[in-house]
Design a protein around this motif. Structure first.
Motif, short mmCIF file in Angstrom:
data_model
loop_
_atom_site.label_atom_id
_atom_site.label_comp_id
_atom_site.label_asym_id
_atom_site.label_seq_id
_atom_site.Cartn_x
_atom_site.Cartn_y
_atom_site.Cartn_z
N ASP A 1 59.08 39.47 29.22
CA ASP A 1 58.75 38.56 30.33
C ASP A 1 57.24 38.39 30.47
N HIS A 2 56.51 39.46 30.20
CA HIS A 2 55.05 39.45 30.40
C HIS A 2 54.33 38.75 29.24
N TYR A 3 54.75 39.06 27.99
CA TYR A 3 54.01 38.57 26.82
C TYR A 3 54.71 37.43 26.08
N GLY A 4 56.02 37.27 26.32
CA GLY A 4 56.78 36.25 25.61
C GLY A 4 57.55 36.84 24.45
N HIS A 5 58.59 36.14 24.02
CA HIS A 5 59.48 36.66 22.98
C HIS A 5 58.83 36.79 21.60
N PRO A 6 57.94 35.88 21.18
CA PRO A 6 57.26 36.12 19.89
C PRO A 6 56.49 37.44 19.86
N ALA A 7 55.81 37.74 20.96
CA ALA A 7 55.11 39.02 21.04
C ALA A 7 56.10 40.18 21.07
N GLY A 8 57.25 39.94 21.72
CA GLY A 8 58.29 40.97 21.73
C GLY A 8 58.80 41.27 20.33
N ASP A 9 58.99 40.22 19.52
CA ASP A 9 59.42 40.42 18.13
C ASP A 9 58.38 41.20 17.35
N GLN A 10 57.11 40.88 17.56
CA GLN A 10 56.05 41.61 16.87
C GLN A 10 56.03 43.07 17.30
N CYS A 11 56.28 43.31 18.57
CA CYS A 11 56.34 44.68 19.09
C CYS A 11 57.47 45.47 18.40
N LEU A 12 58.63 44.85 18.26
CA LEU A 12 59.75 45.51 17.59
C LEU A 12 59.40 45.87 16.15
N ARG A 13 58.73 44.96 15.46
CA ARG A 13 58.33 45.23 14.08
C ARG A 13 57.35 46.40 14.01
N GLN A 14 56.41 46.44 14.97
CA GLN A 14 55.41 47.51 14.97
C GLN A 14 56.05 48.86 15.28
N VAL A 15 56.96 48.89 16.24
CA VAL A 15 57.63 50.14 16.58
C VAL A 15 58.49 50.61 15.41
N ALA A 16 59.18 49.69 14.75
CA ALA A 16 59.99 50.06 13.59
C ALA A 16 59.13 50.70 12.50
N ALA A 17 57.96 50.11 12.26
CA ALA A 17 57.06 50.65 11.24
C ALA A 17 56.55 52.03 11.64
N LEU A 18 56.25 52.22 12.92
CA LEU A 18 55.76 53.52 13.40
C LEU A 18 56.84 54.59 13.27
N ILE A 19 58.08 54.22 13.59
CA ILE A 19 59.18 55.18 13.45
C ILE A 19 59.34 55.57 11.99
N GLY A 20 59.33 54.58 11.11
CA GLY A 20 59.49 54.86 9.68
C GLY A 20 58.38 55.74 9.15
N SER A 21 57.16 55.52 9.61
CA SER A 21 56.02 56.31 9.13
C SER A 21 56.09 57.76 9.60
N ALA A 22 56.80 58.01 10.70
CA ALA A 22 56.89 59.36 11.24
C ALA A 22 57.93 60.21 10.53
N LEU A 23 58.85 59.57 9.82
CA LEU A 23 59.89 60.32 9.10
C LEU A 23 59.29 60.90 7.81
N SER A 24 59.67 62.12 7.49
CA SER A 24 58.96 62.84 6.44
C SER A 24 59.71 62.93 5.12
N ARG A 25 61.01 62.63 5.08
CA ARG A 25 61.78 62.84 3.85
C ARG A 25 62.46 61.54 3.42
N PRO A 26 62.63 61.35 2.13
CA PRO A 26 63.31 60.14 1.64
C PRO A 26 64.73 59.99 2.20
#
Length: 306
Positions: free
Chosen positions: A181-206
């Motif tokens: 609501d604050h930033y708009g849905h395109p920014a929301g999509d970008q946020c989801l992509r960034q969080v997904a990348a951060l989660i993936g980077s935190a995992l340590s094993r294949p």
């Protein structure tokens, strides 16, 4: 760059092997085996994209080997070409009815073999791409819910055989509706992509898998991980998001983006199933959100309480 596909050649006659290796070596990665048992060991370590299989071999013939390959879910879709010196319609029909995609008669025409192998490998590449798209979230480029459920089911079976636990993280972006609501849905999509990348980077094993569960929820499958290790990874994921300094100007928790996590661990047995692990992680996530968000809640290993 497109990765070179792998052909496995199985033939007990070294002369035929040398001819086929020379035919395919420049364009493909080539493995070879001189018996059915050797081929079975190879495919467990390194699944090929195409198998060219001699029918007449001592101890284990090609028909028996194909039957064993078709029992393995991971190898069932690998195309198999039968190679034989017997040129009879009955033999060809038997091979094709068992699931072979082609039937080559010795001596093989190298030019024709290259063309036929190329066609089968192109079909395999296309099927693999479609299969990957079916289990991948197009926005975040990680596994989708179907991919997560398939992977959890496979790892659950493996853990049951090995007597090992499986842990699950369930993650929710705090106040994500307010973010949209604050930033708009395109920014929301970008946020989801960034969080997904951060989660993936935190995992340590294949073997650890991050997936989008739906909306702003993510999950992480942690095979052979006890509760203590799962909590360490949960803190690592939470810290990764916190340290990224992603902004959320409409969050009651401050102007930074935060996440809540539920952690659950189970050892597979006849008394439980993957859905039980998901339910425990979901309940833990609910309690983390109820307690104020921006925190981790751990489901009790024995009772499922938090």
């Amino acid at each position: 760059m497109i990765q070179r596909q792998t052909i496995l050649l199985v033939d007990d006659e070294i002369h035929h092997l040398k001819v086929l290796i020379k035919a395919f070596l420049n364009d493909y990665r080539v493995l070879f085996a001189r018996s059915g048992d050797e081929a079975l060991q190879l495919v467990q370590q390194d699944a090929p994209d195409l198998i060219v299989l001699d029918v007449m071999m001592p101890e284990m013939d090609g028909y028996r080997l194909l039957e064993l390959l078709r029992r393995d879910a991971a190898l069932r879709q690998v195309p198999v070409i039968f190679l034989t010196g017997r040129d009879t319609e009955a033999d060809e029909r038997r091979g094709l009815e068992m699931g072979a995609v082609d039937y080559w008669t010795k001596p093989v025409s190298i030019d024709i073999a290259r063309i036929r192998a190329r066609n089968h490998l192109e079909l395999k590449r296309h099927r693999d791409l479609l299969a990957k798209l079916a289990i991948t979230d197009p926005l975040c480029n990680i596994a989708n819910r179907r991919g997560f459920e398939d992977y959890l089911a496979r790892e659950w079976r493996c853990a049951a055989r090995a007597g090992q636990p499986v842990s699950l993280l369930m993650i929710d972006i705090d106040f994500f509706k307010a973010f949209n609501d604050h930033y708009g849905h395109p920014a929301g999509d970008q946020c989801l992509r960034q969080v997904a990348a951060l989660i993936g980077s935190a995992l340590s094993r294949p073997a650890d898998l991050a997936a989008r569960y739906g909306g702003e929820e993510f999950v992480c499958v942690l095979p052979e991980t006890a509760a203590e290790g799962a909590l360490v990874l949960a803190n690592r994921v939470r810290d990764a998001v916190a340290n990224s300094a992603l902004m959320h100007g409409d969050s009651p928790l401050g102007e930074r983006l935060t996440i809540s996590l539920g952690v659950a661990t189970l050892k597979p047995s006849t008394a439980n199933e993957p859905a039980d692990l998901i339910e425990r992680a979901d309940r833990a996530l609910y309690d983390a959100k109820k307690a104020g968000r921006d925190r981790i809640a751990v489901a009790d290993y024995e009772r499922g309480s938090v």
